[in-house]
Design a protein around this motif. Sequence first.
Motif, PDB file in Angstrom:
ATOM      1  N   TYR A  31      34.377  81.391  33.065  1.00 22.83           N
ATOM      2  CA  TYR A  31      35.332  82.463  33.680  1.00 22.83           C
ATOM      3  C   TYR A  31      36.700  82.629  32.670  1.00 22.83           C
ATOM      4  CZ  TYR A  31      38.894  84.437  36.827  1.00 22.83           C
ATOM      5  OH  TYR A  31      39.718  85.513  37.185  1.00 22.83           O
ATOM      6  N   SER A  32      36.997  83.974  32.617  1.00 24.27           N
ATOM      7  CA  SER A  32      38.217  84.221  31.852  1.00 24.27           C
ATOM      8  C   SER A  32      39.059  85.287  32.616  1.00 24.27           C
ATOM      9  CB  SER A  32      37.711  84.646  30.491  1.00 24.27           C
ATOM     10  OG  SER A  32      37.086  86.156  30.555  1.00 24.27           O
ATOM     11  N   SER A  33      40.184  85.174  32.438  1.00 21.92           N
ATOM     12  CA  SER A  33      41.182  86.075  32.880  1.00 21.92           C
ATOM     13  C   SER A  33      42.499  86.374  31.816  1.00 21.92           C
ATOM     14  CB  SER A  33      41.951  85.593  34.227  1.00 21.92           C
ATOM     15  OG  SER A  33      42.672  86.496  34.686  1.00 21.92           O
ATOM     16  N   GLN A  34      42.802  87.542  31.833  1.00 25.97           N
ATOM     17  CA  GLN A  34      43.926  87.801  30.762  1.00 25.97           C
ATOM     18  C   GLN A  34      44.402  89.162  31.333  1.00 25.97           C
ATOM     19  OE1 GLN A  34      42.376  88.607  26.719  1.00 25.97           O
ATOM     20  NE2 GLN A  34      44.299  89.193  26.040  1.00 25.97           N
ATOM     21  N   LYS A  35      45.704  89.084  30.906  1.00 24.07           N
ATOM     22  CA  LYS A  35      46.785  90.210  31.393  1.00 24.07           C
ATOM     23  C   LYS A  35      47.432  90.516  30.150  1.00 24.07           C
ATOM     24  CE  LYS A  35      50.224  91.559  34.626  1.00 24.07           C
ATOM     25  NZ  LYS A  35      50.806  91.141  35.991  1.00 24.07           N
ATOM     26  N   ASN A  36      47.492  91.783  29.585  1.00 21.34           N
ATOM     27  CA  ASN A  36      48.606  92.058  28.677  1.00 21.34           C
ATOM     28  C   ASN A  36      49.415  92.992  28.887  1.00 21.34           C
ATOM     29  OD1 ASN A  36      47.210  90.433  26.521  1.00 21.34           O
ATOM     30  ND2 ASN A  36      45.294  92.051  26.632  1.00 21.34           N
ATOM     31  N   THR A  37      50.841  93.027  28.469  1.00 24.24           N
ATOM     32  CA  THR A  37      51.683  93.974  28.775  1.00 24.24           C
ATOM     33  C   THR A  37      52.737  94.604  27.603  1.00 24.24           C
ATOM     34  OG1 THR A  37      53.276  92.310  29.545  1.00 24.24           O
ATOM     35  CG2 THR A  37      52.045  93.260  31.384  1.00 24.24           C
ATOM     36  N   GLY A  38      52.947  95.346  27.482  1.00 24.65           N
ATOM     37  CA  GLY A  38      53.810  96.187  26.541  1.00 24.65           C
ATOM     38  C   GLY A  38      53.815  97.348  26.415  1.00 24.65           C
ATOM     39  N   PHE A  39      54.769  97.962  25.836  1.00 27.39           N
ATOM     40  CA  PHE A  39      54.798  99.550  25.525  1.00 27.39           C
ATOM     41  C   PHE A  39      54.672 100.284  26.838  1.00 27.39           C
ATOM     42  CE2 PHE A  39      53.550  97.501  21.456  1.00 27.39           C
ATOM     43  CZ  PHE A  39      54.778  98.147  20.808  1.00 27.39           C
ATOM     44  N   ASN A  40      55.348  99.827  28.036  1.00 29.39           N
ATOM     45  CA  ASN A  40      54.974 100.201  29.166  1.00 29.39           C
ATOM     46  C   ASN A  40      53.534 100.569  29.817  1.00 29.39           C
ATOM     47  OD1 ASN A  40      57.632 100.675  29.722  1.00 29.39           O
ATOM     48  ND2 ASN A  40      57.629 102.755  28.501  1.00 29.39           N
ATOM     49  N   LEU A  41      52.532  99.704  29.121  1.00 29.19           N
ATOM     50  CA  LEU A  41      51.380  99.736  29.426  1.00 29.19           C
ATOM     51  C   LEU A  41      50.718  98.225  30.019  1.00 29.19           C
ATOM     52  CD1 LEU A  41      49.923 101.556  26.429  1.00 29.19           C
ATOM     53  CD2 LEU A  41      50.197 102.438  28.746  1.00 29.19           C
ATOM     54  N   GLU A  42      49.793  98.302  30.849  1.00 27.74           N
ATOM     55  CA  GLU A  42      49.339  96.909  31.314  1.00 27.74           C
ATOM     56  C   GLU A  42      47.717  97.011  31.047  1.00 27.74           C
ATOM     57  OE1 GLU A  42      51.163  94.643  34.700  1.00 27.74           O
ATOM     58  OE2 GLU A  42      49.450  95.446  35.436  1.00 27.74           O
ATOM     59  N   ASN A  43      47.191  95.978  30.924  1.00 29.80           N
ATOM     60  CA  ASN A  43      45.800  95.739  30.568  1.00 29.80           C
ATOM     61  C   ASN A  43      45.377  94.341  31.206  1.00 29.80           C
ATOM     62  OD1 ASN A  43      43.229  95.512  29.785  1.00 29.80           O
ATOM     63  ND2 ASN A  43      43.563  95.460  27.720  1.00 29.80           N
ATOM     64  N   LYS A  44      44.438  94.519  32.385  1.00 27.30           N
ATOM     65  CA  LYS A  44      44.006  93.403  32.867  1.00 27.30           C
ATOM     66  C   LYS A  44      42.608  92.955  32.673  1.00 27.30           C
ATOM     67  CE  LYS A  44      47.280  93.217  36.738  1.00 27.30           C
ATOM     68  NZ  LYS A  44      47.394  93.646  38.108  1.00 27.30           N
ATOM     69  N   GLN A  45      42.128  92.006  32.176  1.00 25.54           N
ATOM     70  CA  GLN A  45      40.828  91.602  32.177  1.00 25.54           C
ATOM     71  C   GLN A  45      40.046  90.452  32.733  1.00 25.54           C
ATOM     72  OE1 GLN A  45      39.075  91.857  27.879  1.00 25.54           O
ATOM     73  NE2 GLN A  45      38.731  89.917  28.256  1.00 25.54           N
ATOM     74  N   ASN A  46      39.265  90.529  33.478  1.00 22.96           N
ATOM     75  CA  ASN A  46      38.410  89.431  34.087  1.00 22.96           C
ATOM     76  C   ASN A  46      37.099  89.367  33.758  1.00 22.96           C
ATOM     77  OD1 ASN A  46      40.551  88.341  35.757  1.00 22.96           O
ATOM     78  ND2 ASN A  46      40.504  90.365  36.847  1.00 22.96           N
ATOM     79  N   GLY A  47      36.539  88.136  33.343  1.00 21.92           N
ATOM     80  CA  GLY A  47      35.224  87.923  33.010  1.00 21.92           C
ATOM     81  C   GLY A  47      34.406  86.762  33.442  1.00 21.92           C
ATOM     82  N   PHE A  48      33.258  86.765  33.898  1.00 26.59           N
ATOM     83  CA  PHE A  48      32.332  85.902  34.822  1.00 26.59           C
ATOM     84  C   PHE A  48      31.098  85.687  33.861  1.00 26.59           C
ATOM     85  CE2 PHE A  48      29.194  84.719  37.559  1.00 26.59           C
ATOM     86  CZ  PHE A  48      29.648  83.252  37.850  1.00 26.59           C
ATOM     87  N   GLY A  49      30.637  84.632  33.758  1.00 30.92           N
ATOM     88  CA  GLY A  49      29.260  84.434  33.307  1.00 30.92           C
ATOM     89  C   GLY A  49      28.586  83.333  33.530  1.00 30.92           C
ATOM     90  N   ILE A  50      27.236  83.434  33.707  1.00 30.14           N
ATOM     91  CA  ILE A  50      26.283  82.409  34.264  1.00 30.14           C
ATOM     92  C   ILE A  50      24.968  82.137  33.221  1.00 30.14           C
ATOM     93  CG2 ILE A  50      25.460  83.243  35.929  1.00 30.14           C
ATOM     94  CD1 ILE A  50      25.191  80.675  37.589  1.00 30.14           C
ATOM     95  N   GLN A  51      24.631  81.064  32.871  1.00 25.27           N
ATOM     96  CA  GLN A  51      23.253  80.858  31.901  1.00 25.27           C
ATOM     97  C   GLN A  51      22.563  79.583  32.648  1.00 25.27           C
ATOM     98  OE1 GLN A  51      26.570  80.890  30.023  1.00 25.27           O
ATOM     99  NE2 GLN A  51      26.407  83.115  29.974  1.00 25.27           N
ATOM    100  N   PRO A  52      21.780  79.752  33.577  1.00 21.38           N
ATOM    101  CA  PRO A  52      20.889  78.648  33.931  1.00 21.38           C
ATOM    102  C   PRO A  52      19.764  78.317  33.024  1.00 21.38           C
ATOM    103  CG  PRO A  52      20.666  80.588  35.371  1.00 21.38           C
ATOM    104  CD  PRO A  52      21.656  81.145  34.478  1.00 21.38           C
ATOM    105  N   LYS A  53      19.278  77.162  32.995  1.00 20.54           N
ATOM    106  CA  LYS A  53      17.982  77.016  32.331  1.00 20.54           C
ATOM    107  C   LYS A  53      17.384  75.803  33.072  1.00 20.54           C
ATOM    108  CE  LYS A  53      19.792  77.123  27.607  1.00 20.54           C
ATOM    109  NZ  LYS A  53      20.044  76.344  26.208  1.00 20.54           N
ATOM    110  N   ILE A  54      16.094  75.754  33.099  1.00 21.77           N
ATOM    111  CA  ILE A  54      15.284  74.650  33.666  1.00 21.77           C
ATOM    112  C   ILE A  54      14.203  74.496  32.537  1.00 21.77           C
ATOM    113  CG2 ILE A  54      13.654  76.238  34.822  1.00 21.77           C
ATOM    114  CD1 ILE A  54      13.531  73.935  36.868  1.00 21.77           C
ATOM    115  N   GLY A  55      13.907  73.073  32.205  1.00 27.18           N
ATOM    116  CA  GLY A  55      12.820  72.787  31.152  1.00 27.18           C
ATOM    117  C   GLY A  55      12.036  71.469  31.571  1.00 27.18           C
ATOM    118  N   TYR A  56      11.153  71.466  30.766  1.00 28.78           N
ATOM    119  CA  TYR A  56      10.057  70.126  30.980  1.00 28.78           C
ATOM    120  C   TYR A  56       9.857  69.511  29.757  1.00 28.78           C
ATOM    121  CZ  TYR A  56       5.638  67.658  32.000  1.00 28.78           C
ATOM    122  OH  TYR A  56       5.065  66.642  32.202  1.00 28.78           O
ATOM    123  N   GLN A  57      10.264  68.190  29.808  1.00 31.12           N
ATOM    124  CA  GLN A  57      10.400  67.309  28.599  1.00 31.12           C
ATOM    125  C   GLN A  57       8.976  66.927  28.527  1.00 31.12           C
ATOM    126  OE1 GLN A  57      13.324  64.517  28.184  1.00 31.12           O
ATOM    127  NE2 GLN A  57      12.440  63.834  26.142  1.00 31.12           N
TER     128      GLN A  57
END
Length: 196
Positions: A31-57
Amino acid sequence: MKKMLLILALTLCGYANAQKGSVLVMGNVSYSSQKNTGFNLENKQNGFGIQPKIGYQFHENWTAGIESNFMSVKQNFSEGDQYKDRVYGFGGFIRYAKPLGSIFSAYADLGIGYQNRKETFTNTIGQTYNDSDGFYATITPAIFIDISKGFGLNFNVGGLNYTSLNRDNASGSSSKTKTFVFNFGQSFSVGISKNF
């Protein structure tokens, strides 16, 4: 597309002092979250990821299985514009693990599969998109520390990632993108795993 910045990851991925004939269930959640402000502008970014695995030895050093991944990033701009990036993937992996003692083990995963990516940009004029599909290949080395009966911690410090995508744009044009990333020592994740 803006570069994705810091991703705080909980990696539930790894080798677990396994024996031949056992099943490994693992994955990666971020999960990621970022907020940038400056020059009267605002940028919000959110991210989510999932990578499941299943294996046989199937051997004391070798595991084979299937893996999938999903990643979603959304950016909202102060002007009302919005950018979305979604990635889906499915493939297989093979792992070679080598015990370094009774507690430590080193392993490397090789993953290969199909990947689809859809980028959407929405503003006051309308919506544009890029739709891409292709394949990926990754090599991920890591260290496992056995805490108790196959349950332990995994430490990863990056690896190799190659992606080849064919892109179809909203205008009807197409292009091909090949990306190679070597980030060994530039990223770090800690996770848990259990062998069944």
